[in-house]
Structures are given as C-alpha cells and as structure tokens.
Design an enzyme around this catalytic site. Sequence first.
Site, PDB file in Angstrom:
ATOM      1  N   HIS A  55       0.924  -1.172  -0.001  1.00 24.54           N
ATOM      2  CA  HIS A  55       0.006   0.084  -0.042  1.00 24.54           C
ATOM      3  C   HIS A  55       0.723   1.248   0.063  1.00 24.54           C
ATOM      4  O   HIS A  55       1.997   1.071   0.070  1.00 24.54           O
ATOM      5  CB  HIS A  55      -0.867   0.009   1.211  1.00 24.54           C
ATOM      6  N   HIS A  57       1.371   4.062   2.068  1.00 29.11           N
ATOM      7  CA  HIS A  57       1.750   4.519   3.197  1.00 29.11           C
ATOM      8  C   HIS A  57       3.488   4.913   3.040  1.00 29.11           C
ATOM      9  O   HIS A  57       4.029   3.876   2.633  1.00 29.11           O
ATOM     10  CB  HIS A  57       1.416   4.149   4.374  1.00 29.11           C
ATOM     11  N   ASP A  59       5.645   4.912   5.082  1.00 30.85           N
ATOM     12  CA  ASP A  59       6.500   3.858   6.075  1.00 30.85           C
ATOM     13  C   ASP A  59       6.726   2.645   5.409  1.00 30.85           C
ATOM     14  O   ASP A  59       7.232   1.517   5.897  1.00 30.85           O
ATOM     15  CB  ASP A  59       6.263   3.787   7.495  1.00 30.85           C
ATOM     16  N   HIS A  60       5.980   2.269   4.277  1.00 33.74           N
ATOM     17  CA  HIS A  60       5.892   1.290   3.176  1.00 33.74           C
ATOM     18  C   HIS A  60       6.743   1.437   1.907  1.00 33.74           C
ATOM     19  O   HIS A  60       7.069   0.493   1.246  1.00 33.74           O
ATOM     20  CB  HIS A  60       4.859   0.585   3.177  1.00 33.74           C
ATOM     21  N   HIS A 113      -7.533  -0.947   5.437  1.00 35.52           N
ATOM     22  CA  HIS A 113      -6.601  -0.036   5.956  1.00 35.52           C
ATOM     23  C   HIS A 113      -6.132   1.221   4.951  1.00 35.52           C
ATOM     24  O   HIS A 113      -6.094   2.351   5.497  1.00 35.52           O
ATOM     25  CB  HIS A 113      -5.196  -0.556   6.445  1.00 35.52           C
ATOM     26  N   ASP A 132      -0.252  -3.959   6.145  1.00 36.34           N
ATOM     27  CA  ASP A 132      -0.994  -3.435   7.638  1.00 36.34           C
ATOM     28  C   ASP A 132      -2.222  -4.179   7.614  1.00 36.34           C
ATOM     29  O   ASP A 132      -3.293  -3.360   8.208  1.00 36.34           O
ATOM     30  CB  ASP A 132      -0.751  -2.033   7.677  1.00 36.34           C
ATOM     31  N   HIS A 170       4.775  -4.403  11.107  1.00 29.30           N
ATOM     32  CA  HIS A 170       4.760  -3.965  12.339  1.00 29.30           C
ATOM     33  C   HIS A 170       5.021  -4.791  13.455  1.00 29.30           C
ATOM     34  O   HIS A 170       4.505  -5.864  13.503  1.00 29.30           O
ATOM     35  CB  HIS A 170       3.949  -2.808  12.492  1.00 29.30           C
TER      36      HIS A 170
END
Length: 242
Positions: A55, A57, A59-60, A113, A132, A170
């Site tokens: 996805h 985001h 942090d990915h 998400h 996530d 995570h």
Amino acid sequence: MIQVARIPVLDDNYVWLLHEDASGETVVVDPGEAEPVLAEAARRGWRIGQIWNTHWHGDHVGGNAAIKAATGCTVTGPAAEAGRIPTLDREVAEGDSVTIGGIEAMVWAVPAHTAGHIAYHLPGEAMVFVGDTLFAMGCGRLFEGTAAQMWNNLQRLATLPPETRVYCAHEYTAGNARFAVVAEPDNAEIAARLNEVRALRERGEATVPSTIGRERATNPFMRVHDADGLARLRAAKDAFRG
C-alpha cells in the site's frame, strides 16, 4: 526454496527481504527506508531485482526510489494506489500474480487500512505478506475502508492452511496482546501468548512472523463473528491505553 530476512526500520516497521535460491532472485517487501535494506542485501550477497508494495503509506514505500536508483529493480504495487506511489513500474490487482524465480505469489485485494491495499500469497511456500492488514494478535486501523471490508479480509485469510506464515509490517504484538487479554479474558491461549510476547520483547527479539493457526486461536479480530463485532473491537482498540 525461499529465504526470508527481517529488517527492522524506522520506529517499529519490518521490511522483508526474500531470496529464491535456485534463481538467485531477491525481492524487497514494503521498504520504509533504503539504507538498512541495501546494507543487508549487500551483506548477504543478494542482488535486489524487485520491490513489492502492499500500500501507499510512506513507511512502506519511502525506500522505493533510492533502492530502485541503486539496483535498477522493478517496483510492483497496487493499481488502485498507483497515483500515490510514483515509483511503480507494474500495477497489480486481485487475481494478478507476481513471481520470484519460478515461485508464484497471488495478489489479493484486502482494502480497509487503505482503499487499495493488497497482499501477496505464496501458496507453494505457505507464506502471505499482509502489510498492515493482519497483525500478530491484531489488525490494521480502518483509515480508508470499513469494518466489513476488514472482517472479510480476515475471514479470507483464516481459510489459509494453519501453517501459513504471516509476515506483517510492524512490531505491534505486545500492545495487541495486552488488548486481546481484555477482549477475551477467558482465552487461556491468549494469556499464554501474552507471556511469551513479553519475554521475547524483554530480550529484544521479534514476535513475527506468526502463523494463520496462531492467529485463529489468539487474535480477537480474526475470531470475531461478524463485521459489527469487528467494528466494536476496532473502536475499543483505538481507545485502548493498557
């Protein structure tokens, strides 16, 4: 055979590095940053040829551009989020597949998400990379989707063989376990897993990957009976401070 390396990045993210021995091909899943990934690949002598994103985001996908610049790799990710992942070379959706060496990974649509979130299921290797969506003893927040979508996602994941390894993104298990004990106070397996997780974290060890079997037994979000129940659990977890 696929080797999998877990690379901690940022505050609590994990990047997964997959290496298929026969072909020598290496894939990075959800690189939140580049330097630790490039360093680990170099240490192992693995040449990165692909990135798989679940996805959009940051942090990915934050390491996509630098890894692509350093290696010339191909970046694959959700077609529904292509406008938010500018480094994409290939857009995929439900029913598509990707490969590492001769091993196929099926693309699953798992929105909730984020609206276009996907997962990568490698049935021949009993692995699923869920981003996530499903966490050890928890699930992702509903930022762009609904509880019904998340419930459907988790019910679908629950149909996988129990030995299937679940690679999430995570290290959230300690907090999830503390909530799970409150959500299911009479579940002895949850209580035992909480103790196990506490011991692992006190030693500085990771708690993932998990398995589908463990999540069926100890994850309240996977065990809840309907979407309304999941909505109530998710709201309670969002407010939980235990």
